[in-house]
Write a protein that holds these residues in place. Structure first.
Motif, PDB file in Angstrom:
ATOM      1  N   PRO A 261      -2.173   5.886   9.413  1.00  0.00           N
ATOM      2  CA  PRO A 261      -3.387   5.589   8.748  1.00  0.00           C
ATOM      3  C   PRO A 261      -3.038   5.427   7.219  1.00  0.00           C
ATOM      4  CG  PRO A 261      -3.982   7.035  10.375  1.00  0.00           C
ATOM      5  CD  PRO A 261      -2.670   6.941  10.351  1.00  0.00           C
ATOM      6  N   GLY A 262      -3.520   4.559   6.597  1.00  0.00           N
ATOM      7  CA  GLY A 262      -3.386   4.340   5.093  1.00  0.00           C
ATOM      8  C   GLY A 262      -2.157   4.031   4.863  1.00  0.00           C
ATOM      9  N   LYS A 263      -0.995   3.648   5.706  1.00  0.00           N
ATOM     10  CA  LYS A 263       0.158   3.590   5.253  1.00  0.00           C
ATOM     11  C   LYS A 263       0.734   2.123   5.660  1.00  0.00           C
ATOM     12  CE  LYS A 263       2.037   8.227   5.149  1.00  0.00           C
ATOM     13  NZ  LYS A 263       3.261   8.957   5.623  1.00  0.00           N
ATOM     14  N   GLU A 264       1.608   1.567   5.005  1.00  0.00           N
ATOM     15  CA  GLU A 264       2.248   0.117   5.773  1.00  0.00           C
ATOM     16  C   GLU A 264       2.901   0.311   7.067  1.00  0.00           C
ATOM     17  OE1 GLU A 264       2.765  -1.661   1.203  1.00  0.00           O
ATOM     18  OE2 GLU A 264       4.546  -1.375   2.456  1.00  0.00           O
ATOM     19  N   ARG A 265       2.897  -0.784   7.730  1.00  0.00           N
ATOM     20  CA  ARG A 265       3.571  -0.825   8.878  1.00  0.00           C
ATOM     21  C   ARG A 265       5.310  -0.784   8.335  1.00  0.00           C
ATOM     22  NH1 ARG A 265       1.513  -5.238  12.902  1.00  0.00           N
ATOM     23  NH2 ARG A 265      -0.404  -4.478  12.277  1.00  0.00           N
TER      24      ARG A 265
ATOM     25  N   GLN B  24       2.615   2.178  12.275  1.00  0.00           N
ATOM     26  CA  GLN B  24       1.462   1.956  11.001  1.00  0.00           C
ATOM     27  C   GLN B  24       0.817   3.327  11.162  1.00  0.00           C
ATOM     28  OE1 GLN B  24      -0.656  -1.343  10.492  1.00  0.00           O
ATOM     29  NE2 GLN B  24      -0.703  -1.061   8.351  1.00  0.00           N
TER      30      GLN B  24
END
Length: 126
Positions: free
Chosen positions: A41-45, A39
């Motif tokens: 920063p600011g993104k989905e896993r 993951q």
């Protein structure tokens, strides 16, 4: 089931890291799958790769194009993610996850995993 992830760190573009996920609290070989997600920063896993223990078969995310390799060590109850040719976009927290039985067709979905490790930070600088 407890999962302990380790091996993260900081490297430059093109470098390598090896992440390890040690499983405890359950018979390792009877788990369905142990996988790695990441993951940023600011993104989905997102799914990186998973190891189907019973068939000794790894599954790698297509976007990796062979840069990452999964392996397992039954004696150490461990799934290892060897990451080569690292890029800045590989930066993120890497988590290992496990599920009791193998989820046919859905192993890349984070929401179907029963157990998660604490994550280890990987930073790739340009």
């Amino acid at each position: 089931v407890q999962l302990q992830a380790s091996g993260g760190g900081s490297v430059q573009t093109g470098g390598s890291l090896r992440l390890s996920c040690v499983v405890s609290g359950h018979t390792f070989s009877t788990l369905g799958i142990v996988s790695w997600f990441r993951q940023a920063p600011g993104k989905e896993r997102e799914f990186v790769g998973g190891f189907r223990l019973s068939l000794n078969r790894p599954y790698h995310a297509d976007f990796l194009k062979g840069r990452f390799t999964l392996s397992k060590d039954n004696a150490r109850k461990m799934v290892t993610l060897q990451m080569d040719s690292l890029k800045p976009e590989d930066t993120g927290i890497y988590f290992c996850a496990a599920r009791y039985n193998f989820p046919v067709g859905t192993y890349s979905r984070a929401d179907i995993y029963n157990f998660w490790g604490q994550g280890t930070q990987v930073t790739v600088s340009s």
